[in-house]
Enzyme design. Structure first.
Site, PDB file in Angstrom:
ATOM      1  N   GLU A 158      14.665 -12.847  -5.907  1.00 32.96           N
ATOM      2  CA  GLU A 158      14.210 -11.471  -5.674  1.00 32.96           C
ATOM      3  C   GLU A 158      14.320 -11.170  -4.189  1.00 32.96           C
ATOM      4  O   GLU A 158      14.697 -12.041  -3.400  1.00 32.96           O
ATOM      5  CB  GLU A 158      12.773 -11.287  -6.180  1.00 32.96           C
ATOM      6  CG  GLU A 158      12.695 -11.334  -7.699  1.00 32.96           C
ATOM      7  CD  GLU A 158      11.300 -11.146  -8.228  1.00 32.96           C
ATOM      8  OE1 GLU A 158      10.474 -10.511  -7.553  1.00 32.96           O
ATOM      9  OE2 GLU A 158      11.032 -11.649  -9.325  1.00 32.96           O
ATOM     10  N   HIS A 202       5.098  -1.124  -4.285  1.00 29.55           N
ATOM     11  CA  HIS A 202       6.353  -1.612  -4.872  1.00 29.55           C
ATOM     12  C   HIS A 202       7.376  -0.483  -4.792  1.00 29.55           C
ATOM     13  O   HIS A 202       7.064   0.652  -5.123  1.00 29.55           O
ATOM     14  CB  HIS A 202       6.127  -2.038  -6.329  1.00 29.55           C
ATOM     15  CG  HIS A 202       7.232  -2.907  -6.851  1.00 29.55           C
ATOM     16  ND1 HIS A 202       8.477  -2.418  -7.126  1.00 29.55           N
ATOM     17  CD2 HIS A 202       7.283  -4.240  -7.115  1.00 29.55           C
ATOM     18  CE1 HIS A 202       9.256  -3.417  -7.554  1.00 29.55           C
ATOM     19  NE2 HIS A 202       8.545  -4.534  -7.549  1.00 29.55           N
ATOM     20  N   ARG A 214       9.890  -6.013   0.964  1.00 30.74           N
ATOM     21  CA  ARG A 214       9.401  -4.931   0.110  1.00 30.74           C
ATOM     22  C   ARG A 214       8.881  -3.730   0.901  1.00 30.74           C
ATOM     23  O   ARG A 214       9.082  -2.581   0.502  1.00 30.74           O
ATOM     24  CB  ARG A 214       8.276  -5.515  -0.753  1.00 30.74           C
ATOM     25  CG  ARG A 214       7.986  -4.761  -1.969  1.00 30.74           C
ATOM     26  CD  ARG A 214       7.003  -5.515  -2.815  1.00 30.74           C
ATOM     27  NE  ARG A 214       7.657  -6.403  -3.752  1.00 30.74           N
ATOM     28  CZ  ARG A 214       7.009  -7.196  -4.592  1.00 30.74           C
ATOM     29  NH1 ARG A 214       5.694  -7.223  -4.576  1.00 30.74           N
ATOM     30  NH2 ARG A 214       7.649  -7.954  -5.429  1.00 30.74           N
ATOM     31  N   HIS A 222       0.871  -1.530  -5.382  1.00 31.02           N
ATOM     32  CA  HIS A 222       1.182  -2.721  -6.174  1.00 31.02           C
ATOM     33  C   HIS A 222       0.235  -3.884  -5.908  1.00 31.02           C
ATOM     34  O   HIS A 222      -0.184  -4.560  -6.842  1.00 31.02           O
ATOM     35  CB  HIS A 222       2.620  -3.127  -5.870  1.00 31.02           C
ATOM     36  CG  HIS A 222       3.151  -4.242  -6.708  1.00 31.02           C
ATOM     37  ND1 HIS A 222       3.194  -4.199  -8.087  1.00 31.02           N
ATOM     38  CD2 HIS A 222       3.677  -5.444  -6.357  1.00 31.02           C
ATOM     39  CE1 HIS A 222       3.727  -5.325  -8.550  1.00 31.02           C
ATOM     40  NE2 HIS A 222       4.007  -6.106  -7.526  1.00 31.02           N
ATOM     41  N   ARG A 275       3.586  -9.161   1.381  1.00 29.96           N
ATOM     42  CA  ARG A 275       3.781 -10.307   0.475  1.00 29.96           C
ATOM     43  C   ARG A 275       5.228 -10.433   0.006  1.00 29.96           C
ATOM     44  O   ARG A 275       5.877  -9.433  -0.327  1.00 29.96           O
ATOM     45  CB  ARG A 275       2.870 -10.141  -0.755  1.00 29.96           C
ATOM     46  CG  ARG A 275       3.021 -11.243  -1.778  1.00 29.96           C
ATOM     47  CD  ARG A 275       1.983 -11.136  -2.853  1.00 29.96           C
ATOM     48  NE  ARG A 275       2.164 -10.008  -3.726  1.00 29.96           N
ATOM     49  CZ  ARG A 275       3.019  -9.954  -4.746  1.00 29.96           C
ATOM     50  NH1 ARG A 275       3.815 -10.983  -5.009  1.00 29.96           N
ATOM     51  NH2 ARG A 275       3.084  -8.877  -5.504  1.00 29.96           N
TER      52      ARG A 275
HETATM   53  C1  SIN Z   1       8.475  -7.613  -9.538  1.00 29.24           C
HETATM   54  O1  SIN Z   1       8.825  -8.120 -10.595  1.00 29.24           O
HETATM   55  O2  SIN Z   1       9.195  -6.892  -8.849  1.00 29.24           O
HETATM   56  C2  SIN Z   1       7.089  -7.865  -9.021  1.00 29.24           C
HETATM   57  C3  SIN Z   1       6.997  -9.246  -8.572  1.00 29.24           C
HETATM   58  C4  SIN Z   1       5.872  -9.381  -7.575  1.00 29.24           C
HETATM   59  O3  SIN Z   1       5.082  -8.475  -7.379  1.00 29.24           O
HETATM   60  O4  SIN Z   1       5.814 -10.416  -6.914  1.00 29.24           O
END
Ligand code: SIN
Length: 499
Positions: free
Chosen positions: A114, A228, A272, A327, A362
């Site tokens: 990610e 998010h 993020r 988020h 985070r």
């Molecule tokens: C996501 O799946 O984008 C969220 C994962 C997270 O908040 O760490």
């Protein structure tokens, strides 16, 4: 009636609280889990999509990514605790104890990536990992002889005296009774209900943070509220996991142009906070932002997200309209490497706690891991104490009817303040104004909690206290860092009436 007693009281039933219960029960403690939840989906854990990051054979690289995403503000000792325990904790609880079948590519785990991860290290089950971990863990504890789970049960306040916590006052079915415990572990999750747009369930009202702060526990880094970047922004919003961008999805503005390459060298895989602000600005500038999933086989790779699109008649071949939403809170109740707060016999784990791992921003897929690692450690540490019964202040024995409209109206006002003044971009003037408005709002709510014990009123009180803590921390920190982004003052403008 004799008061309820237990060795360990856990408040909350997401991954952190359940891991704490497991850690304590394995050490022979009797455990009571008190949770507002009436079903698994009431916990944020159930909603987690992307997965759970592990260190694999590169703890140093994982630690560096966490620190980099946090802009150098995370606590390196806390990061070491997380990465050094990651592989063992996941193997122990999810693979050996619960037999979770993480996705594989046939013979080996299908580790995914990610944003802001330099390596493929995220274990997942489809893109609905949370529920696949949460439900088996919950069932495991429900079958455990030493564990009692009281659902639909809210903690209203801690029982405390002179820096020591003895349990909590619990409300269930309108009855309020104390439960005394050798140790109390707070694990009620986040603060999403303080904002109008959130990925959290409705019960995320900051309960643990408010109760701990009222008892005198230290609370830190509250200004670091993470948004998010990609939440479907039509009717009935839902999270579109960062794993999509990890697999190649792109962000396009209302003119159909990719904008992230001009913002950050990692483009869509930037940290993020950077992506969320860019999405917000492009929406403002061009009207829309779309998640372009054409570079991947969306329906095949993310069937649960494709199903949600179909339910909303979203044709993803045109892209999916997205906007940022609240988020995760990176700060919270200050704890050490075993989840111990600054009060004796009080622990905090999961999103309500501040371990220092996340600093000001985070890294993706570290929250389930933090809940697991700190949960186990706190539970093990908390076992061994014995409950002690103390006098608790008398509570009003009547609960005069309170119009639902009162709580609703105050919550609406609180959310307007949070949305308008404590969002992705903040100004000093707005932050000072937010403190003043929220202080007044808290005062109005306090006047009611003195004579009433209704759960919704206490949720409102908790939200008001937590909002004020966020506003205060944000107004005291004049430096832009991570999720706390302070822009220069806007020219003189009228104060909206809503304030
Ligand atoms: C996501 O799946 O984008 C969220 C994962 C997270 O908040 O760490």
């Amino acid at each position: 009636m004799a008061p309820h007693t237990t060795d360990v009281l856990v408040v909350g039933s997401g991954i952190a609280g359940l891991s704490a219960a497991l850690g304590a029960a394995r050490r022979g403690a009797s455990v009571t889990i008190a949770t507002k939840a009436t079903e698994p989906a009431d916990a944020s854990t159930w909603w987690a999509q992307g997965g759970i990051a592990v260190a694999r054979d590169d703890p140093g690289g994982f630690a560096a990514d966490i620190q980099q995403a946090a802009g150098g503000t995370a606590d390196s000792d806390a990061i070491s605790v997380l990465v050094e325990n990651a592989n063992d904790a996941v193997r122990d609880v999810f693979i050996e104890t619960l037999g979770i079948e993480f996705d594989t590519d046939g013979s080996r785990f299908d580790f995914t990536r990610e944003a802001a991860h330099s390596n493929d290290r995220i274990l997942h089950v489809d893109a609905s990992t949370g529920k696949h971990l949460h439900v088996p863990l919950l069932n495991h504890l429900a079958d455990h002889d030493a564990v009692t789970i009281d659902t639909d049960t809210a903690a209203l306040d801690l029982c405390w005296d002179e820096g020591r916590v003895f349990g909590a006052l619990l409300e269930s079915g309108g009855e309020v009774t104390p439960t005394f415990a050798g140790a109390t572990i707070l694990a009620t999750g986040g603060i999403g209900a303080l904002y109008s747009q959130t990925t959290n369930p409705a019960g995320a009202t900051g309960d643990s943070i408010a109760m701990a702060a009222l008892a005198g526990a230290a609370v830190t880094d509250m200004e670091y509220v993470q948004f998010h970047p990609t939440v479907y922004c039509g009717a009935n919003p839902f999270l579109l996991s960062e794993a999509l961008r990890g697999e190649g999805a792109l962000l396009r503005n209302g003119d159909g142009e990719r904008f992230m390459p001009a913002v950050h060298e990692d483009a869509e895989l930037a940290p993020r906070d950077v992506v969320a602000r860019a999405v917000d600005r492009e929406r403002e500038r061009t009207g829309d932002v779309w998640l372009d999933v054409s570079p991947l086989d969306f329906g095949e790779t993310f069937p649960n997200l494709a199903a949600r699109c179909r339910q909303r008649a979203v044709d993803w071949t045109d892209g999916i309209p997205v906007a940022p939403a609240e988020h995760f809170l990176c700060g919270g109740i200050s704890v050490d490497d075993r989840g111990r707060t600054t009060l004796d016999n009080l622990y905090a784990v999961g999103e309500c706690s501040r371990t220092g791992v996340h600093g000001a921003n985070r890294l993706a897929s570290t929250s389930l891991l933090e809940g697991l690692v700190w949960g186990l450690r706190a539970g093990e540490d908390a076992a061994g104490g014995s409950p002690q019964v103390i006098e608790t202040p008398s509570r009003p024995d009547r609960d005069p009817a309170l119009p639902t409209a009162f709580v609703q109206a105050k919550f609406d006002r609180l959310r307007r303040v949070m949305d308008e003044l404590l969002g992705l971009e903040r100004t000093h003037a707005d932050l000072d104004w937010a403190v003043a408005v929220l202080r007044r709002l808290k005062g109005e709510v306090d006047a009611y909690t003195r004579t009433r014990t209704s759960r919704s009123l206490y949720e409102l009180r908790n939200a008001a206290i937590t909002a004020l803590l966020i506003a205060r921390a944000a107004s005291e920190n004049r430096e832009s860092v991570g999720t706390h982004f302070v822009v220069s003052e806007e020219p003189e403008r009228e104060v909206p009436a809503s304030r």
